[in-house]
Design a protein around this motif. Structure first.
Motif, PDB file in Angstrom:
ATOM      1  N   ASN A   1      17.426  25.512  10.374  1.00  0.00           N
ATOM      2  CA  ASN A   1      16.889  24.775   9.221  1.00  0.00           C
ATOM      3  C   ASN A   1      15.394  24.494   9.344  1.00  0.00           C
ATOM      4  O   ASN A   1      14.919  23.418   8.951  1.00  0.00           O
ATOM      5  CB  ASN A   1      17.655  23.461   9.025  1.00  0.00           C
TER       6      ASN A   1
ATOM      7  N   GLY B   1      13.526  23.129   6.494  1.00  0.00           N
ATOM      8  CA  GLY B   1      14.607  22.699   5.621  1.00  0.00           C
ATOM      9  C   GLY B   1      15.132  21.322   5.979  1.00  0.00           C
ATOM     10  O   GLY B   1      14.508  20.550   6.709  1.00  0.00           O
TER      11      GLY B   1
ATOM     12  N   GLU C   1      16.524  19.842  10.123  1.00  0.00           N
ATOM     13  CA  GLU C   1      15.976  20.754  11.134  1.00  0.00           C
ATOM     14  C   GLU C   1      16.437  20.315  12.519  1.00  0.00           C
ATOM     15  O   GLU C   1      16.473  19.124  12.826  1.00  0.00           O
ATOM     16  CB  GLU C   1      14.453  20.735  11.069  1.00  0.00           C
TER      17      GLU C   1
END
Length: 422
Positions: A389, A392, A395
């Motif tokens: 991630n 994102g 993470e």
């Protein structure tokens, strides 16, 4: 591994909990663009606590702006700096550089996260938080690799430089500034969170900003005005067509193994000022990848041509035409020299630790490796922890992969550098 190397690897385990705490301290600072002071303070204190030399290397604005690799940005660099730790500068031997960035991207909207993005937490062997993977755990690993060698009872007697830089996520000007001021070397390792793989290349990346004007009127008669937001949206399909052409016409080896290596992303969009007024302006920022061998000027021209042709198709003229600007990344792609001795040594270290050949990773993004390649033709690669991630929500970084990166780097130091007993 010989007895010295075994001692150093064991030392890595002994210092690992401190490395993990250091990473968490960095994550807590939430070091987004132009708010990096907190994390810089944390790293500077840590280097001093480990008795490693540390200096602030100012980003000299005038010198940067005059360099051909400079990525134009709308802020001044005079109050910004990187941290550099030089061990044995000027000593005999091959110079090794570790480079890692401290800046992170925004975690907004924070309410999508399981917990606050700047409050690190551990779950099921993963450390969570913005920057945990990209790439503050890697920065911790490269610093603690030097510490682990010393903790094991050995002095590094050849030149080694640690660079903790800013602005990697938007321009690369931090790393460029370090190189411009002489903090280079013979080989560079960057602990980007792509896993324990040999990084073999990266695409070019260009950022752009497109602004359009509309005609604001009251919504009682929207036809009397011109909606800037709707107008701006009409430029996206032509840009997508450029993306398609790049991937169909320029997808040459080794990127022919990837379906769409040159990606367009419309990253931000904003406009208007009132729900009941036809918007007078709209603006979007985007990023497009481009192939190795294509210059920054070439891709800028292609984007400019697309916008101009779309403007003509919409019969736009005068103040009605869009304004196209290029800011931030204008970074050309390159391939890594896999025959370099440093790459071979890194592969040897990987084999010594895991008993298998390292995999290779061909990237569709960019890293600060390009500054070393294009500024001084310095060989190097990325090799780091495993993250999920990145950029994102939630993470995180695999904790054991951080430990592995630490050991690989410490082992690399023991084989690349000259060591002496303390």
């Amino acid at each position: 591994m010989n007895s010295v190397e075994q001692t150093i690897v064991k030392s890595c385990d002994e210092v690992f909990n401190d490395l993990l705490s250091f990473t968490q301290d960095m994550v807590k600072q939430y070091s987004v663009l132009n708010q990096e002071q907190g994390v810089l303070d944390v790293v500077e204190r840590q280097l001093a606590d480990l008795q490693l030399p540390v200096q602030r290397v100012a980003m000299k604005h005038e010198a940067l702006c005059s360099h051909p690799l400079y990525a134009p940005v709308p802020w001044n660099h005079e109050d910004k700096y990187n941290l550099v730790s030089q061990i044995n500068p000027g000593a005999e031997g091959k110079t090794l550089v570790f480079n890692g960035h401290l800046d992170v991207v925004s975690a907004a909207p924070a309410d999508m996260w399981t917990r606050a993005p700047h409050e690190p937490w551990i779950q099921d062997g993963w450390l969570y938080g913005r920057g945990a993977g990209d790439m503050q755990s890697g920065v911790a690993a490269m610093i603690y690799a030097v510490h682990a060698v010393r903790h094991a009872g050995f002095k590094i007697a050849s030149p080694l430089t640690l660079q903790a830089v800013v602005e990697e996520e938007c321009s690369g000007n931090g790393a460029l500034s370090c190189l411009q001021q002489g903090f280079g070397g013979d080989f560079v390792l960057i602990p980007e969170p792509f896993g324990p793989q040999i990084y073999t290349g990266q695409v070019g990346v260009l950022w752009f900003k497109l602004t359009v004007q509309g005609k604001p009127v009251h919504v009682q008669d929207t036809a009397a005005g011109e909606n800037a937001i709707e107008k701006l949206q009409r430029f996206i399909p032509p840009l997508k067509q450029l993306e398609e052409r790049l991937n169909s016409d320029y997808r040459q080896p080794p990127y022919d193994t990837i379906a769409n290596p040159f990606n367009l992303n419309i990253g931000t969009i904003q406009g208007g000022n009132w729900p009941s007024s036809v918007p007078a302006y709209a603006e979007m920022e985007g990023r497009i990848g481009f192939p190795v061998g294509m210059s920054a000027n070439e891709i800028m021209q292609k984007v400019s041509d697309v916008i101009e042709q779309a403007s003509q198709a919409m019969n736009l003229s005068g103040a009605g035409k869009p304004i196209l600007r290029f800011h931030g990344f204008r970074s050309e792609g390159h391939l890594v020299d896999l025959k370099h001795a440093g790459i071979g040594l890194l592969a040897d270290c990987h084999r010594s630790l895991v008993g298998a050949e390292p995999e290779q990773y061909l990237s569709t993004c960019t890293t600060d490796l390009r500054a070393f390649h294009f500024y001084s033709r310095t060989a190097g690669t990325c090799y780091g922890p495993i993250a999920r991630n990145i950029h994102g929500v939630d993470e995180c970084v695999d904790i054991e992969s951080v430990r592995h990166t630490l050991k690989t780097y410490a082992l690399f130091i023991s084989r690349w550098c000259k060591l002496e007993p303390l």
